[in-house]
Design an enzyme around this catalytic site. Sequence first.
Site, PDB file in Angstrom:
ATOM      1  N   GLU A 166       0.918  -1.488  -0.267  1.00 32.95           N
ATOM      2  CA  GLU A 166      -0.360   0.320  -0.093  1.00 32.95           C
ATOM      3  C   GLU A 166       1.036   1.171  -0.383  1.00 32.95           C
ATOM      4  O   GLU A 166       0.734   2.229   0.580  1.00 32.95           O
ATOM      5  CB  GLU A 166      -1.185   0.137   1.500  1.00 32.95           C
ATOM      6  CG  GLU A 166      -1.837  -1.323   1.366  1.00 32.95           C
ATOM      7  CD  GLU A 166      -3.187  -0.914   0.580  1.00 32.95           C
ATOM      8  OE1 GLU A 166      -3.091   0.205  -0.168  1.00 32.95           O
ATOM      9  OE2 GLU A 166      -4.089  -3.163   0.557  1.00 32.95           O
TER      10      GLU A 166
HETATM   11  C1  LIG Z   1       3.145  -9.488   0.315  1.00 36.51           C
HETATM   12  C2  LIG Z   1       2.659  -8.978  -1.055  1.00 36.51           C
HETATM   13  C3  LIG Z   1       1.631  -8.523  -1.475  1.00 36.51           C
HETATM   14  C4  LIG Z   1       1.517  -7.494  -2.181  1.00 36.51           C
HETATM   15  N1  LIG Z   1       0.475  -7.041  -2.960  1.00 36.51           N
HETATM   16  C5  LIG Z   1       0.245  -6.599  -4.310  1.00 36.51           C
HETATM   17  C6  LIG Z   1      -1.650  -6.239  -4.990  1.00 36.51           C
HETATM   18  O1  LIG Z   1      -1.982  -7.130  -5.038  1.00 36.51           O
HETATM   19  N2  LIG Z   1      -1.439  -5.550  -5.878  1.00 36.51           N
HETATM   20  C7  LIG Z   1      -0.023  -4.955  -6.433  1.00 36.51           C
HETATM   21  O2  LIG Z   1      -0.050  -3.952  -7.328  1.00 36.51           O
HETATM   22  N3  LIG Z   1       0.881  -5.028  -6.077  1.00 36.51           N
HETATM   23  C8  LIG Z   1       0.932  -5.907  -4.977  1.00 36.51           C
HETATM   24  N4  LIG Z   1       2.053  -5.902  -3.559  1.00 36.51           N
HETATM   25  C9  LIG Z   1       3.797  -4.745  -4.397  1.00 36.51           C
HETATM   26  C10 LIG Z   1       3.738  -3.933  -3.516  1.00 36.51           C
HETATM   27  O3  LIG Z   1       2.809  -3.040  -2.989  1.00 36.51           O
HETATM   28  C11 LIG Z   1       5.544  -3.184  -4.098  1.00 36.51           C
HETATM   29  O4  LIG Z   1       6.175  -4.172  -3.504  1.00 36.51           O
HETATM   30  C12 LIG Z   1       5.236  -1.662  -2.846  1.00 36.51           C
HETATM   31  O5  LIG Z   1       5.036  -1.455  -3.339  1.00 36.51           O
HETATM   32  C13 LIG Z   1       7.127  -1.423  -3.200  1.00 36.51           C
HETATM   33  O6  LIG Z   1       7.520  -1.433  -4.780  1.00 36.51           O
HETATM   34  P1  LIG Z   1       8.286  -2.130  -4.347  1.00 36.51           P
HETATM   35  O7  LIG Z   1       8.763  -3.736  -3.908  1.00 36.51           O
HETATM   36  O8  LIG Z   1       9.279  -2.514  -6.284  1.00 36.51           O
HETATM   37  O9  LIG Z   1       9.826  -2.075  -3.959  1.00 36.51           O
HETATM   38  P2  LIG Z   1      10.391  -0.423  -4.700  1.00 36.51           P
HETATM   39  O10 LIG Z   1       9.597   0.520  -5.567  1.00 36.51           O
HETATM   40  O11 LIG Z   1      11.776  -1.244  -5.611  1.00 36.51           O
HETATM   41  O12 LIG Z   1      10.811   0.384  -3.052  1.00 36.51           O
HETATM   42  C14 LIG Z   1      12.432  -0.406  -2.912  1.00 36.51           C
HETATM   43  C15 LIG Z   1      12.763   0.317  -2.085  1.00 36.51           C
HETATM   44  O13 LIG Z   1      13.142   2.110  -2.507  1.00 36.51           O
HETATM   45  C16 LIG Z   1      12.341   2.682  -1.536  1.00 36.51           C
HETATM   46  N5  LIG Z   1      11.864   3.482  -2.855  1.00 36.51           N
HETATM   47  C17 LIG Z   1      11.706   4.000  -3.948  1.00 36.51           C
HETATM   48  N6  LIG Z   1      11.393   4.751  -4.166  1.00 36.51           N
HETATM   49  C18 LIG Z   1      11.480   5.593  -3.630  1.00 36.51           C
HETATM   50  C19 LIG Z   1      11.676   6.944  -3.063  1.00 36.51           C
HETATM   51  N7  LIG Z   1      11.023   7.659  -4.792  1.00 36.51           N
HETATM   52  N8  LIG Z   1      12.401   8.143  -2.621  1.00 36.51           N
HETATM   53  C20 LIG Z   1      12.614   6.673  -1.532  1.00 36.51           C
HETATM   54  N9  LIG Z   1      13.000   5.834  -1.450  1.00 36.51           N
HETATM   55  C21 LIG Z   1      12.054   5.057  -2.575  1.00 36.51           C
HETATM   56  C22 LIG Z   1      11.164   1.778  -1.080  1.00 36.51           C
HETATM   57  O14 LIG Z   1      10.385   2.345  -0.446  1.00 36.51           O
HETATM   58  C23 LIG Z   1      11.950   0.686  -0.511  1.00 36.51           C
HETATM   59  O15 LIG Z   1      12.214   0.784   0.818  1.00 36.51           O
HETATM   60  C24 LIG Z   1       2.799  -6.534  -2.485  1.00 36.51           C
HETATM   61  C25 LIG Z   1       4.041  -7.051  -2.200  1.00 36.51           C
HETATM   62  C26 LIG Z   1       4.290  -8.005  -1.301  1.00 36.51           C
HETATM   63  C27 LIG Z   1       5.089  -7.823  -1.143  1.00 36.51           C
END
Ligand SMILES: Cc1cc2nc3c(=O)[nH]c(=O)nc-3n(C[C@H](O)[C@H](O)[C@H](O)COP(=O)(O)OP(=O)(O)OC[C@H]3O[C@@H](n4cnc5c(N)ncnc54)[C@H](O)[C@@H]3O)c2cc1C
Length: 582
Positions: free
Chosen positions: A392
């Site tokens: 979220e």
């Molecule tokens: C169990 C689980 C269920 C999920 N369910 C859903 C679902 O139903 N539908 C769906 O669409 N998604 C889902 N997700 C995805 C989830 O919303 C994303 O994992 C989340 O938004 C983070 O994206 P990412 O994993 O690509 O991390 P990244 O975006 O790669 O982030 C990695 C790190 O970098 C930081 N970061 C990234 N950008 C910035 C910035 N601009 N400034 C500072 N810090 C930053 C983040 O805070 C984090 O600490 C789920 C994830 C999990 C693990």
Amino acid sequence: MVKETQAQDIFIPEEFSEEQNMMATACKDFVEKEIDPNVSRMDGMEEGFMAGLLTKAGELGLLGITIPEEYGGLGMSFNTSMLIADHIGAAGSFSTTYGAHTGIGTLPIMYYGNEEQKSKYLPLLSSGEWKACYCLTEPNAGSDANSGKTKAKLSADGKHYLINGQKMWISNAGFADLFIVFAKIDDDKNLTAFIVEKSFGGITLNGEEKKLGIKGSSTQQVFFNDCPVPVENMLSARENGFKIAVNILNIGRIKLGVGVLGGCRVVLKEATQYAKERKQFGTSIASFGAIQYKLVEMALRTYASESAAYRAGQNIDDKIEDLIASGMNEAEAKLKGVEQFAIECAIIKVHGSEVLTYVADEGVQVYGGMGYSEEAPMARAYRDARITRIYEGTNEINRLLLVGMIIKRAMKGELDVMSAAMAVAGELTGIPSFFSPDGTLFSAEKEALKNMKKAILMVAGRAVQVFTNKLEEQQEIMMNIADMVIETYVAESALLRTEKLVAQRGEAACRNHILASQIYLYEAVQKLNNAGREAIACFTKGDEQKVMLMGLKRFTKVEPINTRDARRELANAIIDANGYCF
Ligand SMILES: Cc1cc2nc3c(=O)[nH]c(=O)nc-3n(C[C@H](O)[C@H](O)[C@H](O)COP(=O)(O)OP(=O)(O)OC[C@H]3O[C@@H](n4cnc5c(N)ncnc54)[C@H](O)[C@@H]3O)c2cc1C
């Protein structure tokens, strides 16, 4: 930040009606009967078990709390759906499944669907006959969700969009019948949202992810290979998908923030019981001040987060009613109502998830070695809690967003932060006025809150002046300001709730609430001071720095309280109540 809120003007959870509490009890019963005895079946991913739980929840009406009655739901208020999410929060993996189905899976149709889409899909989703999921994230598009590569192309006959691409981390994907899918049409800059039925074909799954926690929830990669989606299944308008995703995530955020509370209360209950039973050095460990400290912190942080969540939940309901009364249609009013409180949604998500993380971590600690064993309940709670800071919108993204939104609203003139900040800046160079508490309950705390707001205005106001529209590049400072805002909003919510309760029940009956809000506020002031000092030191020098640090000192000056005695008293109440004592 710019005005004072009166206790009588906020909603407190003690004011839920009989009907709302009956719904909550039904939900509690469901968790206790269907989930608690079957955790190993759920987290062991027994075939069909999780989907079956959703079907049963649907039979009880728990999947259609806010869906209008004409579409098979119960048509209840936003805050009622918050109350249900709170109780479902005690159900571990199921709460993710529930949130994905009822929130991000169903709400895009409820808020953005046309009449035909709503009458076709909402009854199926609210009854639980169909299960939903939400496909936004991709391997290379997480926090930067609008950068997704999934494509939609109109077919030669103009009847379908053919969707191609890969989605990742999709909750409920393993058993979903309906997929809300975000894709870009041709070379569009922005996403478009589609309602995709599994039966359309062209959808393949990649098997369950092996996750750290919430092991019973289905999480899979989803591949779309020329998946044919009828043109009438586009949601809202072309390129409106990112807006839909953002608005739906606002709701997901506040629901997640309230949805952790059930988990917090369960962990506190188990930790309290264990502490009472476990004997070391000839006595129950619950008698040790160090353990009591943990139980008290678990309880009071939960109390504070709960106060903030339901206050904001009702603000949203009230705003929706106002908008409907002013002639807006219901679906749009519901969306705008939440949008108006997007800052609070982010605050509550960040705070709630961090409280749950704290509670689960200290729960493990209270259990000692047994906390590390899969035989005891804490290991699962600890693993399950961790995800809440990631999905979220990660807590970093939410912190950045909430400060960004405040600045944007200030710039647009919607929020008069700048003149309030100027007034505080003027105060810094003037002669300080000395406050002396008048002896009435909370007079000192209210002064402290006023000053906390001044501290935010001072730091944020100056940061905006120094960095102008480049403040967003100073993430460290944005994080500091976010922490100051979060702590102030939550401390104020707890205090106002207690004040309202005292007015209703009298001081003697609210002893635990008073202690909890006083300790919380005291701690919040220290956190605000730390964050403020850090920020000031990053962008000021010399005399200006001295003046601002002195201002901060003045704005965070609170009389020390005997937290040891206050905590011991509250700990006794927790021990007597076998857990949450509010
Ligand atoms: C169990 C689980 C269920 C999920 N369910 C859903 C679902 O139903 N539908 C769906 O669409 N998604 C889902 N997700 C995805 C989830 O919303 C994303 O994992 C989340 O938004 C983070 O994206 P990412 O994993 O690509 O991390 P990244 O975006 O790669 O982030 C990695 C790190 O970098 C930081 N970061 C990234 N950008 C910035 C910035 N601009 N400034 C500072 N810090 C930053 C983040 O805070 C984090 O600490 C789920 C994830 C999990 C693990």
